[in-house]
Design a protein around this motif. Structure first.
Motif, PDB file in Angstrom:
ATOM      1  N   SER A   9       0.861  -1.183   0.000  1.00 34.55           N
ATOM      2  CA  SER A   9       0.000   0.000   0.000  1.00 34.55           C
ATOM      3  C   SER A   9       0.895   1.229   0.000  1.00 34.55           C
ATOM      4  O   SER A   9       1.224   1.767   1.045  1.00 34.55           O
ATOM      5  N   LYS A  13      -1.719   4.507   1.885  1.00 35.48           N
ATOM      6  CA  LYS A  13      -2.102   3.453   2.839  1.00 35.48           C
ATOM      7  C   LYS A  13      -3.600   3.149   2.802  1.00 35.48           C
ATOM      8  O   LYS A  13      -4.197   2.702   3.782  1.00 35.48           O
ATOM      9  N   ASN A  14      -4.210   3.400   1.656  1.00 38.52           N
ATOM     10  CA  ASN A  14      -5.639   3.100   1.510  1.00 38.52           C
ATOM     11  C   ASN A  14      -5.894   1.601   1.617  1.00 38.52           C
ATOM     12  O   ASN A  14      -6.796   1.150   2.339  1.00 38.52           O
ATOM     13  N   THR A  15      -5.098   0.835   0.905  1.00 39.72           N
ATOM     14  CA  THR A  15      -5.309  -0.621   0.886  1.00 39.72           C
ATOM     15  C   THR A  15      -4.952  -1.232   2.241  1.00 39.72           C
ATOM     16  O   THR A  15      -5.528  -2.254   2.628  1.00 39.72           O
ATOM     17  N   GLY A  52      -2.981  -1.241  -3.932  1.00 38.95           N
ATOM     18  CA  GLY A  52      -3.644  -0.232  -4.735  1.00 38.95           C
ATOM     19  C   GLY A  52      -3.540  -0.648  -6.202  1.00 38.95           C
ATOM     20  O   GLY A  52      -2.782  -1.567  -6.546  1.00 38.95           O
ATOM     21  N   ILE A  53      -4.309   0.036  -7.030  1.00 44.92           N
ATOM     22  CA  ILE A  53      -4.212  -0.196  -8.481  1.00 44.92           C
ATOM     23  C   ILE A  53      -3.318   0.897  -9.050  1.00 44.92           C
ATOM     24  O   ILE A  53      -3.564   2.088  -8.852  1.00 44.92           O
ATOM     25  N   TYR A  54      -2.261   0.463  -9.696  1.00 47.18           N
ATOM     26  CA  TYR A  54      -1.298   1.400 -10.273  1.00 47.18           C
ATOM     27  C   TYR A  54      -1.170   1.054 -11.759  1.00 47.18           C
ATOM     28  O   TYR A  54      -0.741  -0.056 -12.090  1.00 47.18           O
ATOM     29  N   GLY A  84      -8.401   4.584  -7.690  1.00 43.13           N
ATOM     30  CA  GLY A  84      -8.863   5.966  -7.802  1.00 43.13           C
ATOM     31  C   GLY A  84     -10.134   6.085  -8.623  1.00 43.13           C
ATOM     32  O   GLY A  84     -10.876   7.054  -8.482  1.00 43.13           O
ATOM     33  N   TYR A  91     -10.001  -4.519 -12.544  1.00 40.62           N
ATOM     34  CA  TYR A  91      -8.563  -4.258 -12.380  1.00 40.62           C
ATOM     35  C   TYR A  91      -7.797  -5.490 -11.869  1.00 40.62           C
ATOM     36  O   TYR A  91      -6.577  -5.448 -11.771  1.00 40.62           O
ATOM     37  N   GLY A 114     -10.254   4.600  -3.384  1.00 44.03           N
ATOM     38  CA  GLY A 114      -9.267   5.089  -2.423  1.00 44.03           C
ATOM     39  C   GLY A 114      -8.803   6.479  -2.821  1.00 44.03           C
ATOM     40  O   GLY A 114      -8.825   6.850  -4.000  1.00 44.03           O
ATOM     41  N   TRP A 115      -8.404   7.244  -1.832  1.00 41.40           N
ATOM     42  CA  TRP A 115      -7.868   8.593  -2.060  1.00 41.40           C
ATOM     43  C   TRP A 115      -6.744   8.511  -3.087  1.00 41.40           C
ATOM     44  O   TRP A 115      -5.812   7.714  -2.940  1.00 41.40           O
ATOM     45  N   VAL A 118      -2.535  11.237  -7.487  1.00 43.87           N
ATOM     46  CA  VAL A 118      -1.443  11.038  -8.439  1.00 43.87           C
ATOM     47  C   VAL A 118      -1.433  12.160  -9.492  1.00 43.87           C
ATOM     48  O   VAL A 118      -2.481  12.671  -9.880  1.00 43.87           O
TER      49      VAL A 118
HETATM   50  C1  LIG Z   1       1.401   5.687  -9.855  1.00 46.26           C
HETATM   51  C2  LIG Z   1      -0.089   5.523  -9.620  1.00 46.26           C
HETATM   52  C3  LIG Z   1      -0.868   4.980 -10.629  1.00 46.26           C
HETATM   53  C4  LIG Z   1      -2.254   4.816 -10.446  1.00 46.26           C
HETATM   54  N1  LIG Z   1      -2.995   4.253 -11.444  1.00 46.26           N
HETATM   55  C5  LIG Z   1      -4.337   4.074 -11.250  1.00 46.26           C
HETATM   56  C6  LIG Z   1      -5.142   3.452 -12.266  1.00 46.26           C
HETATM   57  O1  LIG Z   1      -4.658   3.016 -13.304  1.00 46.26           O
HETATM   58  N2  LIG Z   1      -6.472   3.323 -12.035  1.00 46.26           N
HETATM   59  C7  LIG Z   1      -7.060   3.778 -10.874  1.00 46.26           C
HETATM   60  O2  LIG Z   1      -8.271   3.651 -10.727  1.00 46.26           O
HETATM   61  N3  LIG Z   1      -6.317   4.340  -9.885  1.00 46.26           N
HETATM   62  C8  LIG Z   1      -4.981   4.502 -10.053  1.00 46.26           C
HETATM   63  N4  LIG Z   1      -4.217   5.068  -9.046  1.00 46.26           N
HETATM   64  C9  LIG Z   1      -4.871   5.434  -7.767  1.00 46.26           C
HETATM   65  C10 LIG Z   1      -4.683   4.351  -6.718  1.00 46.26           C
HETATM   66  O3  LIG Z   1      -5.122   3.108  -7.182  1.00 46.26           O
HETATM   67  C11 LIG Z   1      -5.453   4.681  -5.435  1.00 46.26           C
HETATM   68  O4  LIG Z   1      -5.062   5.920  -4.934  1.00 46.26           O
HETATM   69  C12 LIG Z   1      -5.267   3.578  -4.410  1.00 46.26           C
HETATM   70  O5  LIG Z   1      -6.237   3.729  -3.402  1.00 46.26           O
HETATM   71  C13 LIG Z   1      -3.888   3.622  -3.802  1.00 46.26           C
HETATM   72  O6  LIG Z   1      -3.786   2.628  -2.818  1.00 46.26           O
HETATM   73  P1  LIG Z   1      -2.671   2.659  -1.684  1.00 46.26           P
HETATM   74  O7  LIG Z   1      -2.851   3.911  -0.870  1.00 46.26           O
HETATM   75  O8  LIG Z   1      -2.928   1.416  -0.895  1.00 46.26           O
HETATM   76  O9  LIG Z   1      -1.356   2.623  -2.395  1.00 46.26           O
HETATM   77  C14 LIG Z   1      -2.848   5.234  -9.212  1.00 46.26           C
HETATM   78  C15 LIG Z   1      -2.042   5.790  -8.213  1.00 46.26           C
HETATM   79  C16 LIG Z   1      -0.674   5.927  -8.399  1.00 46.26           C
HETATM   80  C17 LIG Z   1       0.165   6.497  -7.278  1.00 46.26           C
END
Ligand SMILES: Cc1cc2nc3c(=O)[nH]c(=O)nc-3n(C[C@H](O)[C@H](O)[C@H](O)COP(=O)(O)O)c2cc1C
Length: 151
Positions: A9, A13-15, A52-54, A84, A91, A114-115, A118
């Motif tokens: 995460s 830290k959403n996940t 998270g989804i990246y 996001g 995903y 999640g917040w 990016v």
């Molecule tokens: C580099 C990056 C790429 C991301 N790509 C996507 C995406 O392709 N689709 C989406 O819905 N959210 C995307 N997000 C948003 C994250 O999925 C979201 O903020 C998630 O809650 C992050 O979880 P975490 O805080 O556990 O890391 C992205 C965020 C980052 C930082």
């Protein structure tokens, strides 16, 4: 029933919040991905993977971990994520396929918003600012209860 949750995460830290909510219900062990290098999964009845989804998929380090899983790690698994945008479990395709190739049984999947701050989103403080919220955590706990019935 012995379960393990493995997550990463990195953004807000959403996940991690979702992982903790699920772990509370399952009373499972919970580990960050960087704590489980070479982990022996054979002693667990069920394992959950989340991040998270990246760039439209789970964090690459989860794929690297799953790639190294062997036949003895074949077991019921579940997948979770925060994102996001409202892609939901679409995903999860990449991770789901990898786990299926390892002959694991997917017993459930969970996603919520999640917040996300990016790139240019930071200029407005991000989107989904208070997510996961209380309802998301309750949904995650309800999801965890369904897993209990499947193993
Ligand atoms: C580099 C990056 C790429 C991301 N790509 C996507 C995406 O392709 N689709 C989406 O819905 N959210 C995307 N997000 C948003 C994250 O999925 C979201 O903020 C998630 O809650 C992050 O979880 P975490 O805080 O556990 O890391 C992205 C965020 C980052 C930082």
């Amino acid at each position: 029933m012995k379960s393990l949750i493995i997550y990463i995460s990195v953004h807000h830290k959403n996940t991690e919040k979702i992982a903790e909510a699920i772990a509370e219900v399952l009373q499972s062990e919970i580990k960050k991905l960087n704590e489980v290098f070479d982990e022996d999964l054979s002693s667990y009845d069920m394992v959950g993977f989340g991040s998270g989804i990246y760039m439209w998929q789970h964090h690459k380090s989860i794929f690297n971990f799953v790639d190294k899983m062997t036949d003895k790690d074949r077991k019921p698994v579940f997948i979770f994520s925060t994102s996001g945008t409202k892609g939901g479990i679409k995903y999860h395709k990449e991770l789901r396929n990898k786990l299926l190739k390892k002959n694991c049984y997917i017993i459930g999947e969970f996603n919520c918003l999640g917040w996300d701050s990016v790139g240019p989103l930071i200029l407005v403080g991000g989107i989904n600012k208070k997510r996961p919220n209380e309802k998301d955590l309750e949904d995650a706990k309800r999801f965890a209860l369904t897993l209990k019935e499947k193993v």
